[in-house]
Design an enzyme around this catalytic site. Structure first.
Site, short mmCIF file in Angstrom:
data_model
loop_
_atom_site.label_atom_id
_atom_site.label_comp_id
_atom_site.label_asym_id
_atom_site.label_seq_id
_atom_site.Cartn_x
_atom_site.Cartn_y
_atom_site.Cartn_z
N LYS A 29 0.85 -1.20 0.00
CA LYS A 29 0.00 0.00 0.00
C LYS A 29 0.88 1.26 0.00
O LYS A 29 2.11 1.17 0.23
CB LYS A 29 -0.93 -0.05 1.21
CG LYS A 29 -1.97 -1.19 1.13
CD LYS A 29 -2.78 -1.24 2.42
CE LYS A 29 -3.90 -2.26 2.36
NZ LYS A 29 -4.66 -2.31 3.64
N TYR A 69 -12.35 -2.89 -3.06
CA TYR A 69 -12.86 -2.97 -1.68
C TYR A 69 -14.39 -2.91 -1.63
O TYR A 69 -14.95 -2.50 -0.61
CB TYR A 69 -12.27 -1.85 -0.83
CG TYR A 69 -10.83 -2.11 -0.39
CD1 TYR A 69 -10.51 -3.23 0.38
CD2 TYR A 69 -9.81 -1.22 -0.69
CE1 TYR A 69 -9.20 -3.47 0.80
CE2 TYR A 69 -8.50 -1.45 -0.27
CZ TYR A 69 -8.21 -2.58 0.48
OH TYR A 69 -6.91 -2.80 0.91
N THR A 111 -5.15 -7.84 10.60
CA THR A 111 -5.49 -6.53 10.02
C THR A 111 -4.99 -5.40 10.91
O THR A 111 -4.45 -4.40 10.42
CB THR A 111 -7.02 -6.42 9.83
OG1 THR A 111 -7.46 -7.54 9.06
CG2 THR A 111 -7.41 -5.14 9.12
N ASN A 132 -1.54 -0.12 7.35
CA ASN A 132 -1.04 -1.48 7.63
C ASN A 132 -0.23 -2.09 6.48
O ASN A 132 -0.13 -3.30 6.35
CB ASN A 132 -2.17 -2.40 8.14
CG ASN A 132 -3.29 -2.57 7.14
OD1 ASN A 132 -3.23 -2.03 6.03
ND2 ASN A 132 -4.31 -3.31 7.51
N HIS A 135 -1.65 -5.53 1.46
CA HIS A 135 -2.92 -6.23 1.24
C HIS A 135 -2.64 -7.64 0.76
O HIS A 135 -1.69 -7.87 0.02
CB HIS A 135 -3.76 -5.51 0.17
CG HIS A 135 -4.89 -6.37 -0.36
ND1 HIS A 135 -6.09 -6.48 0.30
CD2 HIS A 135 -4.96 -7.20 -1.43
CE1 HIS A 135 -6.87 -7.34 -0.37
NE2 HIS A 135 -6.21 -7.78 -1.43
N GLU A 146 -9.07 -10.46 -7.91
CA GLU A 146 -8.23 -9.26 -7.73
C GLU A 146 -7.09 -9.20 -8.74
O GLU A 146 -6.77 -8.12 -9.24
CB GLU A 146 -7.71 -9.23 -6.28
CG GLU A 146 -8.84 -8.97 -5.29
CD GLU A 146 -8.47 -9.18 -3.82
OE1 GLU A 146 -7.28 -9.44 -3.53
OE2 GLU A 146 -9.38 -9.11 -2.97
P1 ADP Z 1 -7.43 -7.18 5.51
O1 ADP Z 1 -6.69 -6.13 4.71
O2 ADP Z 1 -6.60 -7.66 6.67
O3 ADP Z 1 -7.97 -8.29 4.65
P2 ADP Z 1 -10.14 -6.08 5.64
O4 ADP Z 1 -10.41 -6.68 4.31
O5 ADP Z 1 -11.11 -6.31 6.74
O6 ADP Z 1 -8.68 -6.47 6.20
O7 ADP Z 1 -10.04 -4.50 5.47
C1 ADP Z 1 -9.37 -3.94 4.38
C2 ADP Z 1 -8.52 -2.79 4.85
O8 ADP Z 1 -9.36 -1.76 5.38
C3 ADP Z 1 -7.56 -3.12 6.00
O9 ADP Z 1 -6.36 -3.70 5.56
C4 ADP Z 1 -7.35 -1.77 6.63
O10 ADP Z 1 -6.39 -0.99 5.91
C5 ADP Z 1 -8.72 -1.12 6.47
N1 ADP Z 1 -9.53 -1.29 7.67
C6 ADP Z 1 -10.21 -2.40 8.04
N2 ADP Z 1 -10.87 -2.19 9.19
C7 ADP Z 1 -10.60 -0.92 9.56
C8 ADP Z 1 -11.00 -0.09 10.66
N3 ADP Z 1 -11.80 -0.55 11.61
N4 ADP Z 1 -10.51 1.18 10.70
C9 ADP Z 1 -9.70 1.65 9.73
N5 ADP Z 1 -9.30 0.93 8.67
C10 ADP Z 1 -9.74 -0.34 8.59
#
Ligand code: ADP
Length: 169
Positions: A29, A69, A111, A132, A135, A146
């Site tokens: 990212k 997303y 996450t 974070n 992805h 994707e």
């Molecule tokens: P992952 O990336 O671990 O698969 P998700 O698909 O649930 O997680 O969410 C996509 C992305 O959205 C996360 O990697 C993170 O950057 C962001 N995200 C998810 N939940 C939150 C939250 N509660 N607050 C802020 N950002 C979030």
């Protein structure tokens, strides 16, 4: 006799199903790119032994981020997430391997980076959910979806690395 015959048919089928090759979409990212973590992140998947099939630096348009997303569209953090992912270039990667989807998720970590185990990418390199760094697809179906979304035909390579026989017997 019937039992033996059935075993012979059933077992190879089971083994073949377990060995199924998957693809996953991994993306550094914008924060990972800005912080100079691209090499470190690629390296973790490379060293593990997965096969790199596609790689590019890319400025993601808003529409693509929203499509990627789309399952999170109703979430309160969705607009910030779209701003985040489009805030600078990302590094798009397609990785292939048996079990690559779940394994990549383990290498990436939870996450929330504060809950991610040390040794994982997020556990070692990040402190906040909204930053974070990486992805990874959450299922083989989403891996395919994707990769098709982020890569054009001709941007992916099928190749056999010289170390293949030293990675899998
Ligand atoms: P992952 O990336 O671990 O698969 P998700 O698909 O649930 O997680 O969410 C996509 C992305 O959205 C996360 O990697 C993170 O950057 C962001 N995200 C998810 N939940 C939150 C939250 N509660 N607050 C802020 N950002 C979030």
């Amino acid at each position: 006799r019937g039992r033996r015959a059935r075993t012979r048919i059933f077992l190879p089928h089971l083994v073949a199903a377990m060995e199924e090759v998957e693809e996953t979409y991994i993306m550094v990212k914008p924060d990972g790119v800005q912080r100079g973590l691209v090499g470190e992140i690629i390296s973790r998947f490379e060293k593990k032994g997965f096969l790199l099939k596609g790689l590019k630096l890319f400025q993601c348009p808003k529409e693509l981020a929203e499509e990627h997303y789309k399952d999170l569209k109703g979430k309160p953090f969705f607009p910030k997430l779209i701003d985040y992912v489009t805030s600078g270039p990302v590094v798009c990667m397609a990785w292939e391997g048996v079990g690559v989807v779940a394994s990549a998720r383990k290498l990436i970590g939870a996450t929330n980076p504060l809950q991610a185990e040390p040794g994982t990418i997020r556990g070692d390199l990040a402190v906040q959910m909204g930053r974070n760094v990486v992805h990874g697809s959450d299922s083989p179906e989403n891996g395919k979806r994707e990769i098709a979304l982020w890569f054009k035909e001709g941007e992916l390579c099928s190749w056999v690395p010289i170390q293949a026989p030293w990675l899998r017997e």
